[in-house]
Design a protein around this motif. Sequence first.
Motif, mmCIF file in Angstrom:
data_model
loop_
_atom_site.group_PDB
_atom_site.id
_atom_site.type_symbol
_atom_site.label_atom_id
_atom_site.label_comp_id
_atom_site.label_asym_id
_atom_site.label_seq_id
_atom_site.Cartn_x
_atom_site.Cartn_y
_atom_site.Cartn_z
ATOM 1 N N SER A 20 0.745 -1.186 0.026
ATOM 2 C CA SER A 20 -0.033 0.207 0.068
ATOM 3 C C SER A 20 0.663 1.265 -0.034
ATOM 4 O O SER A 20 0.307 2.428 -0.124
ATOM 5 C CB SER A 20 -1.176 -0.078 1.285
ATOM 6 N N LYS A 21 2.231 1.181 0.086
ATOM 7 C CA LYS A 21 2.947 2.415 0.171
ATOM 8 C C LYS A 21 3.973 2.316 -0.877
ATOM 9 O O LYS A 21 4.518 1.180 -1.646
ATOM 10 C CB LYS A 21 3.709 2.533 1.442
ATOM 11 N N LYS A 22 4.770 3.515 -1.314
ATOM 12 C CA LYS A 22 5.739 3.503 -2.083
ATOM 13 C C LYS A 22 6.891 4.309 -1.402
ATOM 14 O O LYS A 22 6.719 5.182 -0.844
ATOM 15 C CB LYS A 22 5.428 4.335 -3.386
ATOM 16 N N LEU A 23 8.223 4.038 -1.953
ATOM 17 C CA LEU A 23 9.279 4.710 -1.487
ATOM 18 C C LEU A 23 9.623 5.752 -2.592
ATOM 19 O O LEU A 23 9.957 5.431 -3.542
ATOM 20 C CB LEU A 23 10.389 3.695 -1.125
ATOM 21 N N VAL A 24 9.769 7.175 -2.191
ATOM 22 C CA VAL A 24 9.938 8.173 -3.180
ATOM 23 C C VAL A 24 11.303 8.899 -2.707
ATOM 24 O O VAL A 24 11.343 9.304 -1.536
ATOM 25 C CB VAL A 24 8.765 9.141 -3.287
ATOM 26 N N ARG A 25 12.202 9.002 -3.445
ATOM 27 C CA ARG A 25 13.390 9.972 -3.308
ATOM 28 C C ARG A 25 12.945 11.447 -3.842
ATOM 29 O O ARG A 25 12.766 11.544 -5.045
ATOM 30 C CB ARG A 25 14.411 9.540 -3.842
ATOM 31 N N LEU A 26 12.718 12.288 -3.113
ATOM 32 C CA LEU A 26 12.274 13.791 -3.346
ATOM 33 C C LEU A 26 13.756 14.874 -3.597
ATOM 34 O O LEU A 26 14.710 14.534 -2.829
ATOM 35 C CB LEU A 26 11.566 14.247 -2.619
ATOM 36 N N PHE A 27 13.548 15.593 -4.270
ATOM 37 C CA PHE A 27 14.436 16.617 -4.421
ATOM 38 C C PHE A 27 13.544 17.801 -4.314
ATOM 39 O O PHE A 27 12.786 18.375 -4.995
ATOM 40 C CB PHE A 27 15.054 16.852 -5.859
ATOM 41 N N SER A 28 13.579 18.474 -2.957
ATOM 42 C CA SER A 28 13.089 19.738 -2.606
ATOM 43 C C SER A 28 13.852 20.887 -2.307
ATOM 44 O O SER A 28 14.801 20.912 -2.076
ATOM 45 C CB SER A 28 12.293 19.347 -1.310
ATOM 46 N N TYR A 29 12.945 22.097 -2.688
ATOM 47 C CA TYR A 29 13.896 23.523 -2.561
ATOM 48 C C TYR A 29 14.278 23.737 -1.222
ATOM 49 O O TYR A 29 15.337 24.074 -1.062
ATOM 50 C CB TYR A 29 12.674 24.497 -2.991
ATOM 51 N N ASP A 30 13.442 23.527 -0.102
ATOM 52 C CA ASP A 30 14.083 23.658 1.171
ATOM 53 C C ASP A 30 14.790 22.789 1.831
ATOM 54 O O ASP A 30 15.534 23.139 2.670
ATOM 55 C CB ASP A 30 12.604 23.727 2.094
ATOM 56 N N GLU A 31 14.627 21.574 1.663
ATOM 57 C CA GLU A 31 15.607 20.346 2.459
ATOM 58 C C GLU A 31 16.376 19.664 1.448
ATOM 59 O O GLU A 31 16.890 18.699 1.864
ATOM 60 C CB GLU A 31 14.599 19.602 3.263
#
Length: 235
Positions: A20-31
Amino acid sequence: MAGANLQRAYVLHLKPYTDSKKLVRLFSYDEGCLDAVARPSKRWPALEPFIPFLCHVSGKTQGLKNLRAAEIQDSTPRLQGHALFCALYLNELLARALPVGQAVQSIFEAYEETIKKLEGSHADAALLQVLLRRFEFSLLRELGFAVELLSCANGSKVINSCTAFYTFRLGFGFIPCALHEQNSTNPTLFHGEVLHAIAEQQWSSRSLSAAKRLSRLALPMLIGSEPLKARELFV
């Protein structure tokens, strides 16, 4: 998402985590680069790479966080063909190079600008190469591994001449090359004239070829020696 602490972000990589879940690598502006668990929801848009969105993540450590909410900011980008392969390459490069949990806003802005330009450049092979080389050298510079194109490791200047040769050594930079050391098959050997062209962004087939070779020599300082899988597609 009223009251939530929202930040701009892109998906660099997405894979199944549980049923029911996914693992996501994010590139965020703040962090900067973040790893988070996302639970699909009918209230959320589909999480896909190259689409800017606003998100809310929670978690006190630099380890695995939770993606609590997401809201698309723009329509699905029109990436196809070689432009899509280039964008996949950028995502893999960032996932390997970026420190986790450290904001690198200049790189975020450069990435966002490059993705937008890739959308309209799928038919222009030379422009694709220019966009990639600009981004790679920008990434090296912003993370503290700038390639000094016009200065040698010994402090001398790179001569703007087709008869001046320089060898690139990882971790040191350019070293003047003696006549007996000049070998046209040596991938670390560069003409001074071409290094000046790269520095001034005077792009031709010759300078683009040299810039591509140079970036591949320099990037291991950021990503290690393991080859990038996306290079097999195009770059």
